[in-house]
Motif scaffolding. Sequence first.
Motif, mmCIF file in Angstrom:
data_model
loop_
_atom_site.group_PDB
_atom_site.id
_atom_site.type_symbol
_atom_site.label_atom_id
_atom_site.label_comp_id
_atom_site.label_asym_id
_atom_site.label_seq_id
_atom_site.Cartn_x
_atom_site.Cartn_y
_atom_site.Cartn_z
ATOM 1 N N ASP A 102 0.852 -1.193 0.000
ATOM 2 C CA ASP A 102 0.000 0.000 0.000
ATOM 3 C C ASP A 102 0.892 1.250 0.000
ATOM 4 O O ASP A 102 1.819 1.352 0.825
ATOM 5 C CB ASP A 102 -0.878 -0.002 1.251
ATOM 6 N N PRO A 103 0.653 2.196 -0.906
ATOM 7 C CA PRO A 103 1.506 3.390 -1.007
ATOM 8 C C PRO A 103 1.598 4.168 0.306
ATOM 9 O O PRO A 103 2.668 4.704 0.626
ATOM 10 C CB PRO A 103 0.813 4.225 -2.091
ATOM 11 N N VAL A 104 0.502 4.242 1.050
ATOM 12 C CA VAL A 104 0.513 4.975 2.316
ATOM 13 C C VAL A 104 1.431 4.282 3.317
ATOM 14 O O VAL A 104 2.231 4.922 4.015
ATOM 15 C CB VAL A 104 -0.921 5.085 2.891
ATOM 16 N N VAL A 105 1.348 2.961 3.374
ATOM 17 C CA VAL A 105 2.201 2.188 4.288
ATOM 18 C C VAL A 105 3.669 2.337 3.889
ATOM 19 O O VAL A 105 4.550 2.519 4.745
ATOM 20 C CB VAL A 105 1.791 0.699 4.282
ATOM 21 N N ARG A 106 3.933 2.271 2.580
ATOM 22 C CA ARG A 106 5.305 2.413 2.081
ATOM 23 C C ARG A 106 5.880 3.768 2.492
ATOM 24 O O ARG A 106 7.016 3.873 2.960
ATOM 25 C CB ARG A 106 5.337 2.258 0.559
ATOM 26 N N LYS A 107 5.097 4.815 2.312
ATOM 27 C CA LYS A 107 5.558 6.167 2.669
ATOM 28 C C LYS A 107 5.805 6.283 4.165
ATOM 29 O O LYS A 107 6.805 6.873 4.608
ATOM 30 C CB LYS A 107 4.496 7.173 2.216
ATOM 31 N N GLN A 108 4.929 5.732 4.975
ATOM 32 C CA GLN A 108 5.106 5.788 6.427
ATOM 33 C C GLN A 108 6.375 5.059 6.856
ATOM 34 O O GLN A 108 7.102 5.526 7.742
ATOM 35 C CB GLN A 108 3.881 5.184 7.118
ATOM 36 N N GLU A 109 6.634 3.913 6.254
ATOM 37 C CA GLU A 109 7.846 3.158 6.587
ATOM 38 C C GLU A 109 9.107 3.947 6.225
ATOM 39 O O GLU A 109 10.089 3.944 6.973
ATOM 40 C CB GLU A 109 7.834 1.821 5.850
ATOM 41 N N LEU A 110 9.074 4.611 5.081
ATOM 42 C CA LEU A 110 10.225 5.411 4.658
ATOM 43 C C LEU A 110 10.458 6.583 5.613
ATOM 44 O O LEU A 110 11.602 6.865 5.999
ATOM 45 C CB LEU A 110 10.010 5.933 3.236
ATOM 46 N N VAL A 111 9.387 7.276 5.983
ATOM 47 C CA VAL A 111 9.509 8.404 6.905
ATOM 48 C C VAL A 111 10.073 7.931 8.245
ATOM 49 O O VAL A 111 10.948 8.579 8.843
ATOM 50 C CB VAL A 111 8.147 9.099 7.107
ATOM 51 N N ALA A 112 9.586 6.777 8.727
ATOM 52 C CA ALA A 112 10.071 6.237 9.994
ATOM 53 C C ALA A 112 11.566 5.946 9.942
ATOM 54 O O ALA A 112 12.290 6.162 10.921
ATOM 55 C CB ALA A 112 9.302 4.967 10.340
ATOM 56 N N LYS A 113 12.040 5.481 8.787
ATOM 57 C CA LYS A 113 13.454 5.131 8.658
ATOM 58 C C LYS A 113 14.344 6.354 8.425
ATOM 59 O O LYS A 113 15.468 6.423 8.913
ATOM 60 C CB LYS A 113 13.639 4.119 7.521
ATOM 61 N N PHE A 114 13.855 7.317 7.665
ATOM 62 C CA PHE A 114 14.686 8.474 7.314
ATOM 63 C C PHE A 114 14.533 9.649 8.279
ATOM 64 O O PHE A 114 15.336 10.589 8.225
ATOM 65 C CB PHE A 114 14.345 8.950 5.893
ATOM 66 N N SER A 115 13.519 9.642 9.147
ATOM 67 C CA SER A 115 13.272 10.803 10.009
ATOM 68 C C SER A 115 14.454 11.121 10.909
ATOM 69 O O SER A 115 14.783 12.294 11.147
ATOM 70 C CB SER A 115 12.019 10.564 10.855
ATOM 71 N N ASN A 116 15.113 10.089 11.422
ATOM 72 C CA ASN A 116 16.248 10.308 12.309
ATOM 73 C C ASN A 116 17.387 11.019 11.568
ATOM 74 O O ASN A 116 18.032 11.928 12.109
ATOM 75 C CB ASN A 116 16.736 8.972 12.870
ATOM 76 N N ILE A 117 17.625 10.617 10.305
ATOM 77 C CA ILE A 117 18.671 11.261 9.503
ATOM 78 C C ILE A 117 18.306 12.722 9.220
ATOM 79 O O ILE A 117 19.154 13.617 9.303
ATOM 80 C CB ILE A 117 18.876 10.502 8.179
ATOM 81 N N LEU A 118 17.032 12.963 8.907
ATOM 82 C CA LEU A 118 16.597 14.331 8.599
ATOM 83 C C LEU A 118 16.760 15.236 9.815
ATOM 84 O O LEU A 118 17.279 16.360 9.709
ATOM 85 C CB LEU A 118 15.144 14.325 8.131
ATOM 86 N N LEU A 119 16.311 14.782 10.977
ATOM 87 C CA LEU A 119 16.395 15.610 12.176
ATOM 88 C C LEU A 119 17.838 15.814 12.627
ATOM 89 O O LEU A 119 18.234 16.913 13.024
ATOM 90 C CB LEU A 119 15.570 14.973 13.299
ATOM 91 N N ASN A 120 18.626 14.745 12.576
ATOM 92 C CA ASN A 120 20.042 14.886 12.926
ATOM 93 C C ASN A 120 20.751 15.839 11.967
ATOM 94 O O ASN A 120 21.621 16.616 12.361
ATOM 95 C CB ASN A 120 20.740 13.522 12.899
ATOM 96 N N GLY A 121 20.353 15.752 10.679
ATOM 97 C CA GLY A 121 20.980 16.607 9.663
ATOM 98 C C GLY A 121 20.744 18.079 9.927
ATOM 99 O O GLY A 121 21.694 18.878 9.950
ATOM 100 N N VAL A 122 19.485 18.475 10.149
ATOM 101 C CA VAL A 122 19.206 19.897 10.399
ATOM 102 C C VAL A 122 19.701 20.318 11.778
ATOM 103 O O VAL A 122 20.067 21.483 11.997
ATOM 104 C CB VAL A 122 17.699 20.205 10.246
ATOM 105 N N GLY A 123 19.724 19.363 12.725
ATOM 106 C CA GLY A 123 20.173 19.696 14.064
ATOM 107 C C GLY A 123 21.654 19.978 14.153
ATOM 108 O O GLY A 123 22.092 20.838 14.924
ATOM 109 N N THR A 124 22.449 19.264 13.372
ATOM 110 C CA THR A 124 23.905 19.445 13.422
ATOM 111 C C THR A 124 24.424 20.409 12.348
ATOM 112 O O THR A 124 25.496 20.987 12.514
ATOM 113 C CB THR A 124 24.617 18.093 13.247
#
Length: 638
Positions: free
Chosen positions: A449-471
């Motif tokens: 399901d496209p919605v599930v796929r997108k949620q899984e990607l956000v869950a995996k990449f969110s830490n990188i995104l937040l760490n990236g803008v934070g540092t």
Amino acid sequence: MAPTTKKNNKRSSPQSSKPAAKKAKIPVESSSEDDELDNVSSSDDDLDEIVSDDSDSQSMSEQEEDDDNDEESTEPKKEGEGSDNHTEQRKLLKERKLQRRSGSEIQQIKNVWERLRVKSPPLPKEIREKLCNEIWELSKEHFSDLILKHDASRIVQTLIKYSSKERREEIINALKGKYYVLATSSYGKYLLVKLLHYGTKNSRQVIINELHGNLRKLMRHREGAYVVEDLYVLYATSEQRNQMIREFWGSEYAVFRDDHKDLKIEDICNSSVEKRSIISKNLLGTISASVEKGSTGFQILHAAMREFVKIADDSQISEMIELLHEQFAELVHTPEGADVACTLISKASAKERKLILRSLKEHADKLIPNEHGHMVFINILMVVDDTVLVFKTFGAAIKDAFADFATDKYGRRPLIYLLMGLNGKYFSPIIKKELERYFEMASKTSKKDPVVRKQELVAKFSNILLNGVGTKYATILPDNIGSQFFSELLTCDEFYAQLDEKNVAKYEEILNSVTVYFKGDVTEKKHPVHDAFSTRFLKSLISGGKWDSKERKVIPFEHIKGLGVPFATKFYDEIIDSTNLLVWINEKDCSFTIVALYETLNNTEEGKQFIKDLKSVKKNINVDSSNKGAQLLLKLMK
């Protein structure tokens, strides 16, 4: 990776049968007469008769000259005879050259050319013209004797460079009937490229017409392939490009080119199963031979591939993936190649996608910020079900180069997709239509399901995104594009809603870092608030919602905590107070931030101190005609 559309540059030659694996997505520069191209291994042409290996790139005169240049006696030299033997050999070589056809004239031309080609110090224009005229008079009857020899060919190239339009046309006409030979010559190809570069539209058409019918042969030729690529990328018009590509369909479309100029390959193949079989066989044959010869990165080959995948069935798609998966990164630097890559990924099976992603992993840092490559990455995010594999393939590259991607026009788009999907603010209708087309292609191969796929990607990449803008906030915020991306990340309600407790805490730390970033004396020109995009960034955090252009009002966030009134209060308490409030208002670059604070904190319990301080300095506000923010503030306070 093969050459793209950079004019007047040089092209690096491939070093092996897989020349571009290390250079994926970086356009390689175009060739010139000063750079030799390495040989690429030849293969037999199953469809067309091509020149034999013994005569592919050199005429007899070239071979003789090479033999002369390499000619050295291998016999042991007697004592005292070395110097005499060498002098004698040079004398014999000179005599042999003079005895050839036009030998004395060519030697005379070379002597003049040696004076003309001096670059340091540059020759005065008058002297250069005089030498050009002298070479012209000596060589105009001997072009056919010059064009295929190493040094003599460079004489004609120099003449083309400095000659008038009329003389160039004369050279074009004098060489009619020899363009195929030039294209397949290791020396003559540089002259042909020079003619294309300095030639007129009509002269280029003359060359294209003469090469017409031989393009499939040339694409399988180690020298000719580079000429065809330069012709297609740098010099051909849109109509001429279409003509060149139709020739790859088969002999019928080369011979009767005018009868098929308005037809699309899909229309022809839908009208006849037999024609579809012939065309697909011809295209696949040319593609396979070119890939084996190391031409995978050529844009004209990508155009041929795009024609093939339009009509390919499932088995042929699999055959293309098997052929290309190890060199997949060489496709993504051109619009045609990116289209082919997206189509293959969308139609590939799970196993085939794994092979493709494995080959792209080491090129991820070049793929993501590429003008066309970022589309391939977005397509991967949209259609590949194995989100764990996607994260393992691209996560490390995003983490290592996050600041570069966030501040890049193309590199930020895949990150924006993770936050906001195909938002029209960042994806034009044309790009959205293309990506949705690939998504539709994947309907048979993508099961999740496209919605599930997108949620899984956000869950995996969110830490990188937040760490990236934070540092990297001090690197990202001073950049207009980076500041915009930073704002979207902090104000994306959907993204925030998927954060766990750990990442929510990290989000709050980022807001603290943003506050610290804007500390300092705003009267200093280097203060970040003087950037217009910084004011927009602060307003997006202070407002506490997203502006709806249709409703003409701010729609409050549903999930995000910490923005709006809490951030405005914190910003005023830590950055602005009664001692410098007037300075912020009177500085025209800062005044709109105060307006945003007023709109958010007015009539709130948290904003009472701010409103009180504002009223106390109201009478001292300098209403300068250029300070629109101060004028608006006074208007709102009435």
